[in-house]
Structure formats: C-alpha cells, structure tokens
Design a protein around this motif. Structure first.
Motif, PDB file in Angstrom:
ATOM      1  N   ARG A 142       0.837  -1.197   0.000  1.00 35.51           N
ATOM      2  CA  ARG A 142       0.000   0.000   0.000  1.00 35.51           C
ATOM      3  C   ARG A 142       0.881   1.260   0.000  1.00 35.51           C
ATOM      4  NH1 ARG A 142      -3.963  -1.871   2.476  1.00 35.51           N
ATOM      5  NH2 ARG A 142      -3.032  -2.049   4.523  1.00 35.51           N
ATOM      6  N   MET A 143       1.972   1.212   0.744  1.00 33.29           N
ATOM      7  CA  MET A 143       2.896   2.355   0.769  1.00 33.29           C
ATOM      8  C   MET A 143       3.559   2.549  -0.590  1.00 33.29           C
ATOM      9  SD  MET A 143       2.647   3.777   3.655  1.00 33.29           S
ATOM     10  CE  MET A 143       0.945   3.261   3.722  1.00 33.29           C
ATOM     11  N   LEU A 144       3.864   1.454  -1.273  1.00 36.17           N
ATOM     12  CA  LEU A 144       4.508   1.536  -2.581  1.00 36.17           C
ATOM     13  C   LEU A 144       3.534   1.913  -3.687  1.00 36.17           C
ATOM     14  CD1 LEU A 144       6.875  -1.549  -2.383  1.00 36.17           C
ATOM     15  CD2 LEU A 144       7.444   0.863  -2.065  1.00 36.17           C
ATOM     16  N   ALA A 145       2.251   1.908  -3.401  1.00 41.30           N
ATOM     17  CA  ALA A 145       1.247   2.241  -4.409  1.00 41.30           C
ATOM     18  C   ALA A 145       1.205   3.740  -4.709  1.00 41.30           C
ATOM     19  CB  ALA A 145      -0.135   1.760  -3.968  1.00 41.30           C
ATOM     20  N   ASP A 146       1.866   4.537  -3.913  1.00 41.19           N
ATOM     21  CA  ASP A 146       1.919   5.983  -4.131  1.00 41.19           C
ATOM     22  C   ASP A 146       3.174   6.318  -4.931  1.00 41.19           C
ATOM     23  OD1 ASP A 146       3.053   8.740  -3.244  1.00 41.19           O
ATOM     24  OD2 ASP A 146       0.932   8.841  -2.770  1.00 41.19           O
ATOM     25  N   PRO A 147       3.037   6.977  -6.094  1.00 43.54           N
ATOM     26  CA  PRO A 147       4.205   7.266  -6.932  1.00 43.54           C
ATOM     27  C   PRO A 147       5.297   8.082  -6.233  1.00 43.54           C
ATOM     28  CG  PRO A 147       2.197   7.655  -8.167  1.00 43.54           C
ATOM     29  CD  PRO A 147       1.791   7.399  -6.748  1.00 43.54           C
ATOM     30  N   THR A 148       4.903   9.034  -5.405  1.00 34.20           N
ATOM     31  CA  THR A 148       5.903   9.847  -4.705  1.00 34.20           C
ATOM     32  C   THR A 148       6.688   8.991  -3.725  1.00 34.20           C
ATOM     33  OG1 THR A 148       4.591  11.852  -4.938  1.00 34.20           O
ATOM     34  CG2 THR A 148       6.255  11.847  -3.200  1.00 34.20           C
TER      35      THR A 148
END
Length: 118
Positions: free
Chosen positions: A30-36
């Motif tokens: 879930r944390m890696l799902a954000d591009p930034t």
C-alpha cells in the motif's frame, strides 16, 4: 510451477503465510502504491537523505516528504539515523531494494510489452 523449482520451494507456496506477515506485506505494498513514495524509496535504496535533500530530489515540499517518510517508517521500509539535529533516512535493507527492483522490473515489462523470463 517451473522446472527449476525443487520440492521444498514448491511446498512453500502450498501454505499461506501467517496473518500478521500478510498484513505487514499488504501495508508495504500500500505504501509503494503511491508514486511519490515509490520515487523516494528508490532514492533511499541508493543513499541516505535528509528531508531537505529528499524534497529537492523529488520536487515536493518538505512537510509532504516528512509525512511520506513517516508512513514508510511505520511500514518498516525505511530506517532513521540521527546526525546532530538532522535525521537521515535510508531503505531498511536488501529485501526492500529487491522488492522495489522487482516491482520496477515488472512494470518495465508491462510498459514495454517485453516478456518476463523467469
């Protein structure tokens, strides 16, 4: 199953991991799902950064970087080390680098349409 898989490897995939491991892995994804956050973690796999340097590298405001770093820390993906008043961040270890590398490689195959050779 691949020809090179041995019986022990094949059996590993026959049993589900414990619930707490699944929950932690799900949080990490879930944390890696954000591009930034993905970009930040990519940089943190290669070197230590403080908030100011990381903000400049990814082109976002320092408060936003701090919030993203807090989430990555809670997910166990980054560690912090103090250097005087500065906090230096880096990826938590080789497993994080391998996870990120595999994710980016899989994305490359998807984007370019090239087959993935296991």
């Amino acid at each position: 199953m691949y020809a090179r898989d041995n019986d022990a490897t094949a059996q590993r995939w026959q049993q589900l991991p414990p619930g707490e491991q699944v929950a932690a892995a799900s949080d990490a994804f879930r944390m890696l799902a954000d591009p930034t956050r993905l970009r930040m973690l990519w940089l943190l796999c290669g070197d230590e950064y403080d908030v100011t340097a990381l903000a400049a590298a990814v082109g976002i405001a320092r408060p936003a970087v701090s919030q993203h770093l807090a989430k990555l820390r809670l997910a166990g993906l980054v560690t912090t080390q103090r250097d005087g008043r500065r906090a230096l961040y880096r990826a938590r270890g080789g497993h994080v680098r391998r996870l990120l590398t595999e994710a980016v490689n899989a994305a490359e195959h998807h984007v370019t349409g090239t087959p993935d050779h296991d």
